[in-house]
Write a protein that holds these residues in place. Sequence first.
Motif, PDB file in Angstrom:
ATOM      1  N   ALA A 267      -6.278  14.949  -8.442  1.00 47.54           N
ATOM      2  CA  ALA A 267      -6.966  14.999  -7.137  1.00 47.54           C
ATOM      3  C   ALA A 267      -6.452  13.889  -6.214  1.00 47.54           C
ATOM      4  CB  ALA A 267      -8.471  14.881  -7.340  1.00 47.54           C
ATOM      5  N   ASP A 268      -6.219  12.723  -6.778  1.00 45.74           N
ATOM      6  CA  ASP A 268      -5.724  11.597  -5.991  1.00 45.74           C
ATOM      7  C   ASP A 268      -4.333  11.914  -5.433  1.00 45.74           C
ATOM      8  OD1 ASP A 268      -5.882   9.095  -4.898  1.00 45.74           O
ATOM      9  OD2 ASP A 268      -4.984   8.106  -6.657  1.00 45.74           O
ATOM     10  N   ASN A 269      -3.544  12.528  -6.277  1.00 42.35           N
ATOM     11  CA  ASN A 269      -2.198  12.912  -5.877  1.00 42.35           C
ATOM     12  C   ASN A 269      -2.233  13.913  -4.723  1.00 42.35           C
ATOM     13  OD1 ASN A 269       0.607  12.601  -6.519  1.00 42.35           O
ATOM     14  ND2 ASN A 269       0.538  14.750  -7.114  1.00 42.35           N
ATOM     15  N   GLU A 270      -3.141  14.890  -4.823  1.00 46.51           N
ATOM     16  CA  GLU A 270      -3.274  15.885  -3.740  1.00 46.51           C
ATOM     17  C   GLU A 270      -3.664  15.204  -2.425  1.00 46.51           C
ATOM     18  OE1 GLU A 270      -4.671  19.610  -6.633  1.00 46.51           O
ATOM     19  OE2 GLU A 270      -6.182  18.413  -5.580  1.00 46.51           O
ATOM     20  N   ARG A 271      -4.610  14.256  -2.526  1.00 45.86           N
ATOM     21  CA  ARG A 271      -5.050  13.561  -1.304  1.00 45.86           C
ATOM     22  C   ARG A 271      -3.896  12.796  -0.657  1.00 45.86           C
ATOM     23  NH1 ARG A 271      -9.948  12.935  -4.005  1.00 45.86           N
ATOM     24  NH2 ARG A 271      -9.183  11.081  -5.090  1.00 45.86           N
ATOM     25  N   ARG A 272      -3.123  12.115  -1.473  1.00 47.51           N
ATOM     26  CA  ARG A 272      -1.983  11.350  -0.936  1.00 47.51           C
ATOM     27  C   ARG A 272      -0.999  12.260  -0.217  1.00 47.51           C
ATOM     28  NH1 ARG A 272       0.301   6.811  -5.149  1.00 47.51           N
ATOM     29  NH2 ARG A 272      -1.572   5.539  -5.176  1.00 47.51           N
TER      30      ARG A 272
ATOM     31  N   THR B  75      -2.371  13.506   3.055  1.00 49.06           N
ATOM     32  CA  THR B  75      -2.315  12.460   4.090  1.00 49.06           C
ATOM     33  C   THR B  75      -0.929  12.401   4.710  1.00 49.06           C
ATOM     34  OG1 THR B  75      -3.926  11.188   2.851  1.00 49.06           O
ATOM     35  CG2 THR B  75      -2.665   9.979   4.512  1.00 49.06           C
TER      36      THR B  75
ATOM     37  N   ASP C 197       0.836  -1.201   0.000  1.00 47.03           N
ATOM     38  CA  ASP C 197       0.000   0.000   0.000  1.00 47.03           C
ATOM     39  C   ASP C 197       0.878   1.262   0.000  1.00 47.03           C
ATOM     40  OD1 ASP C 197      -2.418   1.606   0.448  1.00 47.03           O
ATOM     41  OD2 ASP C 197      -1.463   2.010   2.388  1.00 47.03           O
TER      42      ASP C 197
ATOM     43  N   TYR D  69       3.788   9.182  -6.717  1.00 49.74           N
ATOM     44  CA  TYR D  69       3.001  10.093  -7.539  1.00 49.74           C
ATOM     45  C   TYR D  69       1.999   9.286  -8.370  1.00 49.74           C
ATOM     46  CZ  TYR D  69       2.030  13.876 -10.800  1.00 49.74           C
ATOM     47  OH  TYR D  69       1.417  14.833 -11.548  1.00 49.74           O
ATOM     48  N   THR D  70       0.799   9.856  -8.548  1.00 50.93           N
ATOM     49  CA  THR D  70      -0.167   9.244  -9.461  1.00 50.93           C
ATOM     50  C   THR D  70      -0.507  10.264 -10.534  1.00 50.93           C
ATOM     51  OG1 THR D  70      -2.123  10.090  -8.343  1.00 50.93           O
ATOM     52  CG2 THR D  70      -1.239   8.003  -7.539  1.00 50.93           C
ATOM     53  N   ASN D  71      -1.021   9.804 -11.664  1.00 50.49           N
ATOM     54  CA  ASN D  71      -1.346  10.736 -12.745  1.00 50.49           C
ATOM     55  C   ASN D  71      -2.645  11.500 -12.494  1.00 50.49           C
ATOM     56  OD1 ASN D  71       0.948  10.157 -14.096  1.00 50.49           O
ATOM     57  ND2 ASN D  71       0.014   8.684 -15.498  1.00 50.49           N
ATOM     58  N   ASP D  72      -3.420  11.043 -11.507  1.00 53.11           N
ATOM     59  CA  ASP D  72      -4.693  11.690 -11.194  1.00 53.11           C
ATOM     60  C   ASP D  72      -4.432  12.854 -10.231  1.00 53.11           C
ATOM     61  OD1 ASP D  72      -7.972  10.629 -10.733  1.00 53.11           O
ATOM     62  OD2 ASP D  72      -7.076  12.227  -9.514  1.00 53.11           O
TER      63      ASP D  72
END
Length: 442
Positions: A119-124, A127, A80, A114-117
């Motif tokens: 919003a997902d990247n911001e959330r990570r 966190t 994870d 890093y993710t290409n998404d």
Amino acid sequence: MSVAIGAQTLFSAIPQIQYEGPQSDNPLAFRWYDAQRVVAGKPMKEWLRFAGAYWHSFNGSGADPFGEPTHLFPWDTEADPIARARAKMDAAFEFLTKLGLPYYCFHDVDVVDYTNDVADNERRLQTMVAYAKEKQQETGIKLLWGTANLFSHRRYMNGAATNPDFHVLAHGGAQVKAAIDATIALGGENYVFWGGREGYMTLLNTDMKREQEHFARFLHTAKDYARRNGFTGTFFIEPKPMEPTKHQYDYDAATVIGFLRQYDLLDDFKLNLEVNHATLAGHTFQHELQVAADAGLLGSIDANRGDYQNGWDTDQFPNNLYELTESMLVILEAGGLQGGGINFDAKIRRNSTDAQDLFHAHIGGMDLFARALVAADAILEKSDYRQIRRQRYASFDGGPGQAFEQGQLSLEDLRDFAAQNGEPAVVSGRQEYLENLINRFI
Ligand code: XUL
Ligand code: CO
């Protein structure tokens, strides 16, 4: 890196590193770095403000273009991404604490994958920022600077802020926004831009003027956002002439200062100078420091060294006391770094695979800077170093020399002075004497 048998963490076999003095034979101790020792009116800790670099120490796998990773981190077995990022951060703060490093620095992508998404990247990142906040509170360790990695992802192959495609530039903006948010949330003292791919490979496909204008506009846009959101720290540009891009726009200190002046960025930006970048630009580190200091823009340092036989950025830990003493002379005479510190942007070698190696590397670097600080202070206080330099320019301290400095002499006046005063005396520059001074005091 191997974990000691029976240990719970990567670094649990390593003790807290203490100052033991030059006589100590303990390799896991400081001989020179005595955080509270006062030199030139300030504790060493405040002159030096050391920082650990997340990317080299906790992401650098030892892989090179010829071979697979050799630094096998225990957290890499976590599937994870958040669990992996937390385990890595636990290790990072254990390391920083054991070394007594007061600061750390990171790129967004160092902390969590890093993710290409967007919003997902911001959330990570958010966190992990919450987790880092807890770690900072527990340990008292602070963020010297944050930055965004706008050079590793394939979309940035033609640059980020200077990419010919606006869509790519916008992704760079999204990353910088998130990294600035993270820096503000963590009380980061500065924010860095290193433009690794802000440059070009061939002029045949490049509108250089337009790219540089985009770069300046991008920096203004990021700065305005940060200021609106309460960031009061300094922005640093980190010059480097080449690698990965053939021609990088932030070539060296002088080039960057010209750029900042041209695009009205001098109020918010200073320089973060790196040793190996200076040598790649064909300069000494001392030269780059002096150029920045003379412009009032000496902000921060990325400490490392190159390899004298190689023409690329080997990012080795510093170990040359002579060169560093010359550098500390410049830093001391400039009154210190403006807002920044000394970030170890350096990596242990591919074949340095013990957890201890990372400690030896940093202990060596910290001791070296401390020793250079002491030597440089002694040179300034106990030798005729300053006096010799001042004396060289004494002819400008009064009379016609001073009148020239003040703009009161014409070219005809210079001609008349030369005609009336004959041939100037031969005056030694005393280079060897001055070089010996360094050796005398280290
Ligand atoms: C690359 C380099 C970077 C910057 C931060 O040569 O020095 O690690 O310091 O992006
Ligand atoms: Co750097």
